[in-house]
Scaffold this motif. Structure first.
Motif, PDB file in Angstrom:
ATOM      1  N   HIS A  64       0.845  -1.193   0.000  1.00 16.54           N
ATOM      2  CA  HIS A  64       0.000   0.000   0.000  1.00 16.54           C
ATOM      3  C   HIS A  64       0.884   1.247   0.000  1.00 16.54           C
ATOM      4  N   ILE A  65       0.565   2.206  -0.842  1.00 20.97           N
ATOM      5  CA  ILE A  65       1.322   3.450  -0.929  1.00 20.97           C
ATOM      6  C   ILE A  65       0.508   4.535  -0.245  1.00 20.97           C
ATOM      7  N   GLN A  68       1.442   9.098  -1.788  1.00 25.07           N
ATOM      8  CA  GLN A  68       1.610   8.924  -3.224  1.00 25.07           C
ATOM      9  C   GLN A  68       2.677   9.872  -3.767  1.00 25.07           C
ATOM     10  N   PRO A  69       3.685   9.349  -4.491  1.00 31.72           N
ATOM     11  CA  PRO A  69       4.702  10.225  -5.055  1.00 31.72           C
ATOM     12  C   PRO A  69       4.209  10.988  -6.277  1.00 31.72           C
ATOM     13  N   ARG A  70       3.148  10.486  -6.909  1.00 29.65           N
ATOM     14  CA  ARG A  70       2.632  11.063  -8.141  1.00 29.65           C
ATOM     15  C   ARG A  70       3.738  11.125  -9.198  1.00 29.65           C
ATOM     16  N   LEU A  71       3.448  11.673 -10.304  1.00 29.41           N
ATOM     17  CA  LEU A  71       4.403  11.730 -11.410  1.00 29.41           C
ATOM     18  C   LEU A  71       5.593  12.612 -11.063  1.00 29.41           C
ATOM     19  N   ILE A  72       5.332  13.770 -10.497  1.00 29.25           N
ATOM     20  CA  ILE A  72       6.430  14.711 -10.214  1.00 29.25           C
ATOM     21  C   ILE A  72       7.375  14.157  -9.147  1.00 29.25           C
ATOM     22  N   GLY A  73       6.837  13.421  -8.187  1.00 29.68           N
ATOM     23  CA  GLY A  73       7.682  12.815  -7.167  1.00 29.68           C
ATOM     24  C   GLY A  73       8.600  11.755  -7.746  1.00 29.68           C
ATOM     25  N   LEU A  74       8.091  10.957  -8.693  1.00 28.77           N
ATOM     26  CA  LEU A  74       8.930   9.942  -9.335  1.00 28.77           C
ATOM     27  C   LEU A  74       9.980  10.580 -10.233  1.00 28.77           C
ATOM     28  N   VAL A  75       9.642  11.720 -10.828  1.00 28.10           N
ATOM     29  CA  VAL A  75      10.637  12.445 -11.633  1.00 28.10           C
ATOM     30  C   VAL A  75      11.782  12.906 -10.733  1.00 28.10           C
ATOM     31  N   HIS A  76      11.456  13.431  -9.559  1.00 23.72           N
ATOM     32  CA  HIS A  76      12.489  13.884  -8.639  1.00 23.72           C
ATOM     33  C   HIS A  76      13.278  12.714  -8.055  1.00 23.72           C
ATOM     34  N   ASN A  77      12.620  11.596  -7.790  1.00 24.37           N
ATOM     35  CA  ASN A  77      13.307  10.434  -7.216  1.00 24.37           C
ATOM     36  C   ASN A  77      14.261   9.776  -8.195  1.00 24.37           C
ATOM     37  N   THR A  78      13.881   9.718  -9.457  1.00 18.76           N
ATOM     38  CA  THR A  78      14.670   8.975 -10.434  1.00 18.76           C
ATOM     39  C   THR A  78      15.589   9.839 -11.279  1.00 18.76           C
ATOM     40  N   GLY A  79      15.236  11.103 -11.442  1.00 12.28           N
ATOM     41  CA  GLY A  79      16.018  11.960 -12.324  1.00 12.28           C
ATOM     42  C   GLY A  79      15.714  11.716 -13.794  1.00 12.28           C
ATOM     43  N   ILE A  80      14.623  11.014 -14.067  1.00  7.81           N
ATOM     44  CA  ILE A  80      14.219  10.709 -15.440  1.00  7.81           C
ATOM     45  C   ILE A  80      13.157  11.720 -15.860  1.00  7.81           C
ATOM     46  N   ASN A  81      13.136  12.050 -17.136  1.00  3.24           N
ATOM     47  CA  ASN A  81      12.178  12.983 -17.716  1.00  3.24           C
ATOM     48  C   ASN A  81      10.746  12.542 -17.412  1.00  3.24           C
ATOM     49  N   ALA A  82       9.827  13.488 -17.245  1.00  2.21           N
ATOM     50  CA  ALA A  82       8.434  13.192 -16.895  1.00  2.21           C
ATOM     51  C   ALA A  82       7.751  12.316 -17.941  1.00  2.21           C
ATOM     52  N   ARG A  83       8.032  12.565 -19.207  1.00  8.82           N
ATOM     53  CA  ARG A  83       7.416  11.748 -20.255  1.00  8.82           C
ATOM     54  C   ARG A  83       7.919  10.311 -20.194  1.00  8.82           C
ATOM     55  N   GLN A  84       9.199  10.134 -19.913  1.00  6.37           N
ATOM     56  CA  GLN A  84       9.749   8.784 -19.813  1.00  6.37           C
ATOM     57  C   GLN A  84       9.198   8.055 -18.585  1.00  6.37           C
ATOM     58  N   GLY A  96       0.535  -5.332 -15.747  1.00  8.72           N
ATOM     59  CA  GLY A  96      -0.195  -5.795 -14.572  1.00  8.72           C
ATOM     60  C   GLY A  96       0.514  -5.557 -13.253  1.00  8.72           C
ATOM     61  N   PHE A  97       1.610  -4.806 -13.252  1.00  7.06           N
ATOM     62  CA  PHE A  97       2.337  -4.517 -12.027  1.00  7.06           C
ATOM     63  C   PHE A  97       1.760  -3.324 -11.270  1.00  7.06           C
ATOM     64  N   LEU A  98       0.871  -2.602 -11.911  1.00  3.92           N
ATOM     65  CA  LEU A  98       0.398  -1.344 -11.353  1.00  3.92           C
ATOM     66  C   LEU A  98      -1.059  -1.133 -11.756  1.00  3.92           C
ATOM     67  N   ARG A  99      -1.816  -0.509 -10.866  1.00  9.98           N
ATOM     68  CA  ARG A  99      -3.203  -0.171 -11.142  1.00  9.98           C
ATOM     69  C   ARG A  99      -3.424   1.260 -10.692  1.00  9.98           C
ATOM     70  N   LEU A 100      -4.264   1.976 -11.399  1.00 14.10           N
ATOM     71  CA  LEU A 100      -4.599   3.345 -11.018  1.00 14.10           C
ATOM     72  C   LEU A 100      -5.945   3.355 -10.310  1.00 14.10           C
ATOM     73  N   SER A 101      -6.085   4.259  -9.345  1.00 12.86           N
ATOM     74  CA  SER A 101      -7.333   4.332  -8.595  1.00 12.86           C
ATOM     75  C   SER A 101      -8.474   4.880  -9.441  1.00 12.86           C
ATOM     76  N   THR A 102      -8.151   5.712 -10.400  1.00 16.15           N
ATOM     77  CA  THR A 102      -9.169   6.242 -11.307  1.00 16.15           C
ATOM     78  C   THR A 102      -8.867   5.772 -12.720  1.00 16.15           C
ATOM     79  N   ALA A 110      -3.988  10.461 -10.069  1.00 20.36           N
ATOM     80  CA  ALA A 110      -4.497   9.170  -9.600  1.00 20.36           C
ATOM     81  C   ALA A 110      -3.559   8.544  -8.576  1.00 20.36           C
ATOM     82  N   ASP A 111      -4.134   7.768  -7.667  1.00 20.44           N
ATOM     83  CA  ASP A 111      -3.333   6.987  -6.731  1.00 20.44           C
ATOM     84  C   ASP A 111      -2.835   5.747  -7.444  1.00 20.44           C
ATOM     85  N   LEU A 112      -1.575   5.381  -7.191  1.00 21.00           N
ATOM     86  CA  LEU A 112      -0.976   4.208  -7.795  1.00 21.00           C
ATOM     87  C   LEU A 112      -1.065   3.053  -6.807  1.00 21.00           C
ATOM     88  N   ILE A 113      -1.431   1.872  -7.296  1.00 24.58           N
ATOM     89  CA  ILE A 113      -1.598   0.697  -6.454  1.00 24.58           C
ATOM     90  C   ILE A 113      -0.762  -0.431  -7.042  1.00 24.58           C
TER      91      ILE A 113
END
Length: 142
Positions: A64-65, A68-84, A96-102, A110-113
């Motif tokens: 359970h997360i 939520q890091p959301r997209l911008i949080g993952l960009v900051h965590n990884t240093g990878i471009n937002a589109r990538q 099938g490794f990930l599901r969105l709440s909406t 959306a929340d990532l699950i």
């Protein structure tokens, strides 16, 4: 009188007509450690696996997360471009490794699950057994 041509195996249906197709729904939230092992053992490109592992660091032991890091949080965590990162999240969702709440598909709202696709845990377990067997054969005997 002509006879109809016999169908080839490629022309045959993949299942018996009238039988319902098996649903391949991912299991509910997976535990974090098996999920990470399944991601690392998958055939996903390296940067997709990197985004997956970065996402899993936000999850608790049950997958359970809470924050939520959301997209911008993952960009900051990884240093990878937002589109990538968005492409990597889409690949994780499609596999099938990930599901969105909406269902709208927006990663910035959306929340990532975390979910475990069917067979992924078994593949990760087999890969782990192969690597452990290789390590044991490399070590000298006393």
């Amino acid at each position: 009188m002509t006879t109809a041509a016999r169908p080839t195996p490629a022309q045959m249906p993949s299942r018996r007509p009238g039988t319902p197709a098996a649903k391949e729904t991912p299991r509910p939230p997976a535990h974090r450690e098996p999920w990470q092992k399944a991601i690392l053992a998958s055939s996903l490109p390296a940067n997709f696996r990197f985004v997956g592992v970065a996402l899993s660091t936000h999850a608790d032991a049950t997958g359970h997360i809470a924050h939520q890091p959301r997209l911008i949080g993952l960009v900051h965590n990884t240093g990878i471009n937002a589109r990538q990162v968005a492409v990597a999240l889409t690949a994780l969702r499609d596999r099938g490794f990930l599901r969105l709440s909406t269902p709208d598909g927006r990663y910035d709202t959306a929340d990532l699950i975390l979910t475990m696709p069917l067979g992924a845990a078994a593949r990760a377990h087999r890969a782990n057994n192969r690597s452990n067997a290789a390590k044991q054969t490399d070590q000298p005997t006393p």
